[in-house]
Write an enzyme that holds these catalytic residues in place. Structure first.
Site, PDB file in Angstrom:
ATOM      1  N   ASP A 281       0.814  -1.218   0.000  1.00 32.58           N
ATOM      2  CA  ASP A 281       0.000   0.000   0.000  1.00 32.58           C
ATOM      3  C   ASP A 281       0.850   1.273   0.000  1.00 32.58           C
ATOM      4  O   ASP A 281       1.936   1.297   0.568  1.00 32.58           O
ATOM      5  CB  ASP A 281      -0.886  -0.021   1.244  1.00 32.58           C
TER       6      ASP A 281
ATOM      7  N   ASN B 222       1.321   3.355  -2.945  1.00 41.67           N
ATOM      8  CA  ASN B 222       1.897   3.737  -4.254  1.00 41.67           C
ATOM      9  C   ASN B 222       1.373   5.096  -4.722  1.00 41.67           C
ATOM     10  O   ASN B 222       2.126   5.930  -5.230  1.00 41.67           O
ATOM     11  CB  ASN B 222       1.542   2.700  -5.323  1.00 41.67           C
TER      12      ASN B 222
ATOM     13  N   TRP C  11       2.816   7.964  -2.722  1.00 39.18           N
ATOM     14  CA  TRP C  11       4.241   8.119  -3.078  1.00 39.18           C
ATOM     15  C   TRP C  11       4.360   8.973  -4.343  1.00 39.18           C
ATOM     16  O   TRP C  11       5.187   9.888  -4.411  1.00 39.18           O
ATOM     17  CB  TRP C  11       4.849   6.734  -3.297  1.00 39.18           C
TER      18      TRP C  11
ATOM     19  N   ARG D 122      -0.393   8.831 -10.556  1.00 40.17           N
ATOM     20  CA  ARG D 122      -0.482   7.632  -9.701  1.00 40.17           C
ATOM     21  C   ARG D 122       0.177   6.395 -10.325  1.00 40.17           C
ATOM     22  O   ARG D 122       0.862   5.642  -9.618  1.00 40.17           O
ATOM     23  CB  ARG D 122      -1.948   7.334  -9.353  1.00 40.17           C
TER      24      ARG D 122
ATOM     25  N   THR E 181     -10.624  -7.015  -5.592  1.00 45.19           N
ATOM     26  CA  THR E 181     -11.894  -7.041  -6.329  1.00 45.19           C
ATOM     27  C   THR E 181     -12.475  -5.624  -6.411  1.00 45.19           C
ATOM     28  O   THR E 181     -13.295  -5.347  -7.271  1.00 45.19           O
ATOM     29  CB  THR E 181     -12.903  -7.986  -5.628  1.00 45.19           C
TER      30      THR E 181
ATOM     31  N   ASN F 199     -10.533  -2.846  -6.742  1.00 50.70           N
ATOM     32  CA  ASN F 199      -9.646  -1.939  -7.488  1.00 50.70           C
ATOM     33  C   ASN F 199     -10.132  -1.610  -8.903  1.00 50.70           C
ATOM     34  O   ASN F 199      -9.657  -0.656  -9.521  1.00 50.70           O
ATOM     35  CB  ASN F 199      -8.217  -2.483  -7.542  1.00 50.70           C
TER      36      ASN F 199
ATOM     37  N   GLU G  71      -0.354 -12.282  12.905  1.00 50.62           N
ATOM     38  CA  GLU G  71       0.174 -11.088  13.554  1.00 50.62           C
ATOM     39  C   GLU G  71       0.201  -9.976  12.505  1.00 50.62           C
ATOM     40  O   GLU G  71       0.555 -10.234  11.344  1.00 50.62           O
ATOM     41  CB  GLU G  71       1.611 -11.336  14.055  1.00 50.62           C
TER      42      GLU G  71
HETATM   43  C1  FPP Z   1      -2.209   0.033  -3.246  1.00 56.05           C
HETATM   44  O1  FPP Z   1      -1.661   1.332  -3.175  1.00 56.05           O
HETATM   45  C2  FPP Z   1      -1.580  -0.685  -4.338  1.00 56.05           C
HETATM   46  C3  FPP Z   1      -2.234  -1.239  -5.388  1.00 56.05           C
HETATM   47  C4  FPP Z   1      -3.690  -1.173  -5.554  1.00 56.05           C
HETATM   48  C5  FPP Z   1      -1.495  -1.895  -6.476  1.00 56.05           C
HETATM   49  C6  FPP Z   1      -0.365  -2.766  -6.005  1.00 56.05           C
HETATM   50  C7  FPP Z   1       0.379  -3.203  -7.177  1.00 56.05           C
HETATM   51  C8  FPP Z   1       1.719  -3.157  -7.307  1.00 56.05           C
HETATM   52  C9  FPP Z   1       2.659  -2.777  -6.225  1.00 56.05           C
HETATM   53  C10 FPP Z   1       2.311  -3.600  -8.568  1.00 56.05           C
HETATM   54  C11 FPP Z   1       2.617  -5.058  -8.341  1.00 56.05           C
HETATM   55  C12 FPP Z   1       3.074  -5.616  -9.536  1.00 56.05           C
HETATM   56  C13 FPP Z   1       3.172  -6.928  -9.751  1.00 56.05           C
HETATM   57  C14 FPP Z   1       3.887  -7.285 -10.933  1.00 56.05           C
HETATM   58  C15 FPP Z   1       2.591  -7.968  -8.901  1.00 56.05           C
HETATM   59  P1  FPP Z   1      -2.549   2.581  -3.502  1.00 56.05           P
HETATM   60  O2  FPP Z   1      -2.442   2.888  -4.929  1.00 56.05           O
HETATM   61  O3  FPP Z   1      -3.940   2.340  -3.004  1.00 56.05           O
HETATM   62  O4  FPP Z   1      -1.859   3.691  -2.648  1.00 56.05           O
HETATM   63  P2  FPP Z   1      -2.558   4.934  -1.962  1.00 56.05           P
HETATM   64  O5  FPP Z   1      -3.336   4.383  -0.810  1.00 56.05           O
HETATM   65  O6  FPP Z   1      -1.386   5.742  -1.525  1.00 56.05           O
HETATM   66  O7  FPP Z   1      -3.410   5.613  -2.975  1.00 56.05           O
END
Ligand code: FPP
Length: 242
Positions: free
Chosen positions: A22, A24, A27, A35, A68, A70, A209
């Site tokens: 979580d 991304n 960040w 995003r 599900t 997203n 945990e």
């Molecule tokens: C949640 O952060 C993250 C996701 C919904 C996507 C996660 C996917 C990856 C890290 C890519 C993985 C790739 C592979 C190849 C398996 P968010 O976007 O909800 O973050 P936020 O809460 O800061 O908006």
């Protein structure tokens, strides 16, 4: 604090580690980037952390890549995530032949585009005989949907006369989950400072945990994982006993 396999014996490592990747989006926002740039960085962190887990001897790793829920995100973000999944699987098929990781996908993968479903099938097939870490990538995964799916299967068996309702127990439910036959997660790490399960491994996490960390997933390093593993090793797990 270093929690590599030298400091923490393998007996102190979780048998099954879950990670909610979580942060991304935040960040990317902090850097004035779109995003999807956060997801690209997050996918690189995922590669590093998965390899590290395999190297230090964690037997099972499950990462939450796409829930599900997203699908509700803006179309360009969903498209960018699909592109990243595709890229990763192509890379896994091409370059990961010498890694001893068995990759599996958990979730309703029938919702993905046919070319992605084909890559999923080929990635699983190409790594099925590997004997090292099992890597579950949760895609179009939801804990409630997984339980509904298990219930549907049980109902079908009852309707077909191969099962009587009185025989339904926890073990029969477990066998119909996507993670059937795997140990429950001992530790679930959630970076980004949030303290929610977000529908991740609902049944399986009954006694897991939790370690919540105030760091966004793209910034997460092997040292952060070491810290979480060290904290886990110090927890006193009672599984409802005393
Ligand atoms: C949640 O952060 C993250 C996701 C919904 C996507 C996660 C996917 C990856 C890290 C890519 C993985 C790739 C592979 C190849 C398996 P968010 O976007 O909800 O973050 P936020 O809460 O800061 O908006």
């Amino acid at each position: 604090m270093k929690a590599s396999n030298q400091k923490l014996g393998t007996a102190m490592l979780p048998n099954h580690l879950g990670i909610i990747m979580d942060g991304n989006g935040r960040w990317a926002k902090k850097r004035g980037l779109p995003r999807p740039a956060g997801h690209t960085a997050g996918a690189n962190t995922f590669r590093t952390i998965a390899r590290y887990c395999s190297r230090i001897g964690i037997p099972y790793l499950t990462v939450y890549a796409f829930s599900t829920e997203n699908w509700k995100r803006p179309q360009d973000e969903v498209t960018a995530l699909m592109r990243l999944f595709k890229q990763y699987m192509e890379e896994a098929l091409r370059d990961f032949t010498d890694e001893n990781i068995r990759t599996r996908f958990i979730g309703d993968t029938s919702a993905f585009a046919p070319n992605l479903q084909d890559l999923i099938r080929r990635t699983e097939e190409s790594s099925k005989d590997k004997t090292g870490m099992v890597l579950n990538i949760a895609m179009n995964y939801g804990g409630r949907a997984e339980l509904a799916n298990a219930m549907r299967q049980l109902a079908r068996e009852v309707a077909a006369g191969s099962l009587v309702p009185e025989d339904i127990n926890e073990a029969l439910i477990e066998k119909r989950l996507y993670t059937a036959g795997q140990p429950d997660p001992d530790l679930i790490i959630r970076p980004s400072g949030e303290n929610r399960t977000s529908n991740f491994l609902l049944w399986q996490s009954a006694y897991s945990e939790y370690v919540s960390m105030d760091i966004l997933w793209p910034d997460f390093t092997t040292k952060d994982l070491d810290r979480a593993l060290m904290e886990f090793a110090q927890r006193n797990r009672r599984f409802g006993g005393i």
